[in-house]
Enzyme design. Structure first.
Site, PDB file in Angstrom:
ATOM      1  N   ASP A   1      -3.049  -8.460  -4.568  1.00 25.01           N
ATOM      2  CA  ASP A   1      -3.820  -8.467  -3.329  1.00 25.01           C
ATOM      3  C   ASP A   1      -3.023  -9.185  -2.231  1.00 25.01           C
ATOM      4  O   ASP A   1      -2.796 -10.399  -2.325  1.00 25.01           O
ATOM      5  CB  ASP A   1      -5.146  -9.206  -3.602  1.00 25.01           C
ATOM      6  CG  ASP A   1      -6.020  -9.326  -2.380  1.00 25.01           C
ATOM      7  OD1 ASP A   1      -5.632  -8.840  -1.306  1.00 25.01           O
ATOM      8  OD2 ASP A   1      -7.120  -9.915  -2.519  1.00 25.01           O
ATOM      9  N   VAL A   2      -2.627  -8.448  -1.190  1.00 26.85           N
ATOM     10  CA  VAL A   2      -1.788  -9.065  -0.146  1.00 26.85           C
ATOM     11  C   VAL A   2      -2.517 -10.176   0.618  1.00 26.85           C
ATOM     12  O   VAL A   2      -1.884 -11.007   1.257  1.00 26.85           O
ATOM     13  CB  VAL A   2      -1.249  -8.031   0.884  1.00 26.85           C
ATOM     14  CG1 VAL A   2      -0.229  -7.093   0.263  1.00 26.85           C
ATOM     15  CG2 VAL A   2      -2.370  -7.268   1.571  1.00 26.85           C
TER      16      VAL A   2
ATOM     17  N   SER B   1      -2.800   0.106  14.711  1.00 25.98           N
ATOM     18  CA  SER B   1      -3.618   1.278  15.039  1.00 25.98           C
ATOM     19  C   SER B   1      -3.955   1.257  16.530  1.00 25.98           C
ATOM     20  O   SER B   1      -4.114   0.175  17.117  1.00 25.98           O
ATOM     21  CB  SER B   1      -4.914   1.235  14.227  1.00 25.98           C
ATOM     22  OG  SER B   1      -5.895   2.075  14.811  1.00 25.98           O
TER      23      SER B   1
ATOM     24  N   TYR C   1     -11.925  -4.051  12.312  1.00 28.00           N
ATOM     25  CA  TYR C   1     -10.664  -3.303  12.181  1.00 28.00           C
ATOM     26  C   TYR C   1      -9.826  -3.465  13.461  1.00 28.00           C
ATOM     27  O   TYR C   1      -8.622  -3.755  13.407  1.00 28.00           O
ATOM     28  CB  TYR C   1     -11.000  -1.835  11.907  1.00 28.00           C
ATOM     29  CG  TYR C   1      -9.817  -0.952  11.610  1.00 28.00           C
ATOM     30  CD1 TYR C   1      -9.174  -1.014  10.369  1.00 28.00           C
ATOM     31  CD2 TYR C   1      -9.346  -0.036  12.549  1.00 28.00           C
ATOM     32  CE1 TYR C   1      -8.085  -0.190  10.091  1.00 28.00           C
ATOM     33  CE2 TYR C   1      -8.265   0.790  12.279  1.00 28.00           C
ATOM     34  CZ  TYR C   1      -7.643   0.712  11.051  1.00 28.00           C
ATOM     35  OH  TYR C   1      -6.564   1.533  10.775  1.00 28.00           O
TER      36      TYR C   1
ATOM     37  N   ALA D   1      -9.947  -5.831  15.720  1.00 26.96           N
ATOM     38  CA  ALA D   1      -9.451  -7.205  15.854  1.00 26.96           C
ATOM     39  C   ALA D   1      -8.263  -7.442  14.920  1.00 26.96           C
ATOM     40  O   ALA D   1      -7.272  -8.074  15.302  1.00 26.96           O
ATOM     41  CB  ALA D   1     -10.575  -8.202  15.541  1.00 26.96           C
TER      42      ALA D   1
ATOM     43  N   GLY E   1       0.852  -1.199   0.000  1.00 24.45           N
ATOM     44  CA  GLY E   1       0.000   0.000   0.000  1.00 24.45           C
ATOM     45  C   GLY E   1       0.883   1.241   0.000  1.00 24.45           C
ATOM     46  O   GLY E   1       0.555   2.251   0.628  1.00 24.45           O
TER      47      GLY E   1
HETATM   48  P1  NAP Z   1      -5.288   4.514   2.376  1.00 27.02           P
HETATM   49  O1  NAP Z   1      -4.956   5.939   2.108  1.00 27.02           O
HETATM   50  O2  NAP Z   1      -6.682   4.056   2.199  1.00 27.02           O
HETATM   51  O3  NAP Z   1      -4.279   3.583   1.518  1.00 27.02           O
HETATM   52  C1  NAP Z   1      -4.369   2.203   1.638  1.00 27.02           C
HETATM   53  C2  NAP Z   1      -3.331   1.520   0.773  1.00 27.02           C
HETATM   54  O4  NAP Z   1      -3.452   0.102   0.951  1.00 27.02           O
HETATM   55  C3  NAP Z   1      -3.526   1.777  -0.718  1.00 27.02           C
HETATM   56  O5  NAP Z   1      -2.279   1.884  -1.356  1.00 27.02           O
HETATM   57  C4  NAP Z   1      -4.257   0.519  -1.189  1.00 27.02           C
HETATM   58  O6  NAP Z   1      -4.033   0.182  -2.568  1.00 27.02           O
HETATM   59  C5  NAP Z   1      -3.585  -0.532  -0.316  1.00 27.02           C
HETATM   60  N1  NAP Z   1      -4.417  -1.744  -0.211  1.00 27.02           N
HETATM   61  C6  NAP Z   1      -5.692  -1.851   0.231  1.00 27.02           C
HETATM   62  N2  NAP Z   1      -6.116  -3.129   0.132  1.00 27.02           N
HETATM   63  C7  NAP Z   1      -5.072  -3.851  -0.363  1.00 27.02           C
HETATM   64  C8  NAP Z   1      -4.892  -5.217  -0.716  1.00 27.02           C
HETATM   65  N3  NAP Z   1      -5.866  -6.127  -0.569  1.00 27.02           N
HETATM   66  N4  NAP Z   1      -3.691  -5.603  -1.221  1.00 27.02           N
HETATM   67  C9  NAP Z   1      -2.696  -4.707  -1.392  1.00 27.02           C
HETATM   68  N5  NAP Z   1      -2.811  -3.394  -1.082  1.00 27.02           N
HETATM   69  C10 NAP Z   1      -3.980  -2.976  -0.581  1.00 27.02           C
HETATM   70  O7  NAP Z   1      -4.928   4.142   3.894  1.00 27.02           O
HETATM   71  P2  NAP Z   1      -3.949   4.864   4.959  1.00 27.02           P
HETATM   72  O8  NAP Z   1      -4.733   5.797   5.780  1.00 27.02           O
HETATM   73  O9  NAP Z   1      -2.735   5.337   4.274  1.00 27.02           O
HETATM   74  O10 NAP Z   1      -3.628   3.622   5.904  1.00 27.02           O
HETATM   75  C11 NAP Z   1      -2.441   2.867   5.753  1.00 27.02           C
HETATM   76  C12 NAP Z   1      -2.302   1.967   6.978  1.00 27.02           C
HETATM   77  O11 NAP Z   1      -2.278   2.763   8.158  1.00 27.02           O
HETATM   78  C13 NAP Z   1      -3.452   0.969   7.161  1.00 27.02           C
HETATM   79  O12 NAP Z   1      -2.957  -0.259   7.610  1.00 27.02           O
HETATM   80  C14 NAP Z   1      -4.305   1.627   8.242  1.00 27.02           C
HETATM   81  O13 NAP Z   1      -5.032   0.690   8.968  1.00 27.02           O
HETATM   82  C15 NAP Z   1      -3.224   2.288   9.080  1.00 27.02           C
HETATM   83  N6  NAP Z   1      -3.700   3.395   9.892  1.00 27.02           N
HETATM   84  C16 NAP Z   1      -4.236   4.510   9.321  1.00 27.02           C
HETATM   85  C17 NAP Z   1      -4.669   5.574  10.135  1.00 27.02           C
HETATM   86  C18 NAP Z   1      -5.249   6.825   9.574  1.00 27.02           C
HETATM   87  O14 NAP Z   1      -5.735   7.638  10.366  1.00 27.02           O
HETATM   88  N7  NAP Z   1      -5.224   7.057   8.278  1.00 27.02           N
HETATM   89  C19 NAP Z   1      -4.554   5.443  11.534  1.00 27.02           C
HETATM   90  C20 NAP Z   1      -4.010   4.285  12.080  1.00 27.02           C
HETATM   91  C21 NAP Z   1      -3.567   3.272  11.249  1.00 27.02           C
HETATM   92  P3  NAP Z   1      -4.903   0.943  -3.736  1.00 27.02           P
HETATM   93  O15 NAP Z   1      -4.299   2.318  -3.827  1.00 27.02           O
HETATM   94  O16 NAP Z   1      -4.692   0.124  -4.956  1.00 27.02           O
HETATM   95  O17 NAP Z   1      -6.328   0.972  -3.271  1.00 27.02           O
END
Ligand code: NAP
Length: 244
Positions: free
Chosen positions: A64-65, A141, A154, A156, A13
């Site tokens: 897809d991971v 998270s 989420y 879990a 991602g």
């Molecule tokens: P995001 O902007 O929605 O980006 C998610 C990324 O994951 C995208 O590149 C997406 O690919 C990729 N992805 C989704 N499903 C996938 C799959 N099945 N196989 C491979 N890649 C996949 O999310 P983010 O906010 O940057 O979050 C990144 C991480 O941080 C996540 O693990 C999230 O739980 C964690 N997190 C986020 C926050 C927050 O506030 N944003 C807080 C705590 C933790 P595509 O571009 O192709 O869709």
């Protein structure tokens, strides 16, 4: 001297949001980055275009991971031999209260956030164990311990990542591999862009620093756990939450 010159890094991602911030931070420090994505090719291409100065050090892969066979194929086709760092960042949300949550939404979030971390970590440690070195950083998270309403799947999945991190860190410690988590608080990315304005206000007021974090602020902590300075740190969770 760039801190990660000559190192090869996978960021799942890694083309959008927090993952993109992490990819860019590694690129600035001289690493070769293989950024993966699921299906949003346009965002992946935009990431490359906007980092044109590093284009020779960027590789992309769409898969897809949560699918083990696809993850295995990805590892068979790596554009480099040695793997120094894996960042398991790919993740999704599908919120609703337990009583209303379709089983598919429960399963999908567990599959991508947790099983995806397992798939990629398993394949990475097989490589890293042979080299007797490597760093894995899993993006979890605070929801893993707060357990926000409507996020049981989420929460879990994110708590599961911490359990996986702790067990795996003990299994591979003797081989020179560290496994840690970074736990970002609220970071302004597309993942939380659907939150209603009043909820955003409420969440910001609950953060002691009174603001959401930036992707760069998460990336700095990932680089610490992937770098030389953290050589005796493993099985931990580094909270990047503005004090939440
Ligand atoms: P995001 O902007 O929605 O980006 C998610 C990324 O994951 C995208 O590149 C997406 O690919 C990729 N992805 C989704 N499903 C996938 C799959 N099945 N196989 C491979 N890649 C996949 O999310 P983010 O906010 O940057 O979050 C990144 C991480 O941080 C996540 O693990 C999230 O739980 C964690 N997190 C986020 C926050 C927050 O506030 N944003 C807080 C705590 C933790 P595509 O571009 O192709 O869709």
């Amino acid at each position: 001297m760039a801190l990660f010159a000559g190192q090869n890094v996978i960021v799942t991602g890694g083309t959008r949001g927090i993952g993109r911030g992490i990819s860019e931070a590694f690129l600035k420090e001289g690493a070769t980055v293989l950024a993966t994505y699921a299906g949003n090719k346009a965002a992946a291409e935009q990431f490359v275009e906007e980092n044109a100065e590093y284009k020779d050090n960027i590789h992309l892969a769409g898969f897809d991971v949560s699918n083990y066979a696809e993850s295995e194929k990805f590892f068979e086709e790596l554009p480099f031999e040695k793997l120094d760092v894996l960042v398991n960042n790919a993740g999704i949300r599908k919120d609703s209260i337990v009583g209303m949550m379709p089983s598919e939404d429960w399963q999908k979030v567990l599959d991508i956030n947790l099983t995806g971390t397992f798939n990629m970590s398993k394949l990475a440690v097989l490589k890293m164990m042979r080299a007797r070195s490597g760093r894995i950083v899993n993006i979890t998270s605070p929801c893993s311990h707060f357990g926000f309403e409507g996020q049981s799947n989420y929460a879990a999945s994110k708590a599961g990542q911490i359990g996986l991190t702790r067990s795996l860190s003990k299994e591979v410690a003797k081989r020179g591999i560290t496994v840690n988590c970074v736990s970002p608080g609220f970071i302004g990315t597309e993942l939380i862009s659907d939150l209603p304005e009043d909820l955003v206000k409420k969440y910001k007021s609950q953060v002691p620093m009174k603001r959401f974090g930036k992707t760069e602020e998460v990336a700095e902590c990932v680089l610490f756990l992937a770098g030389k300075g953290s050589s005796y740190v493993t099985g931990t969770v580094l909270e990047v939450t503005g004090g939440l």
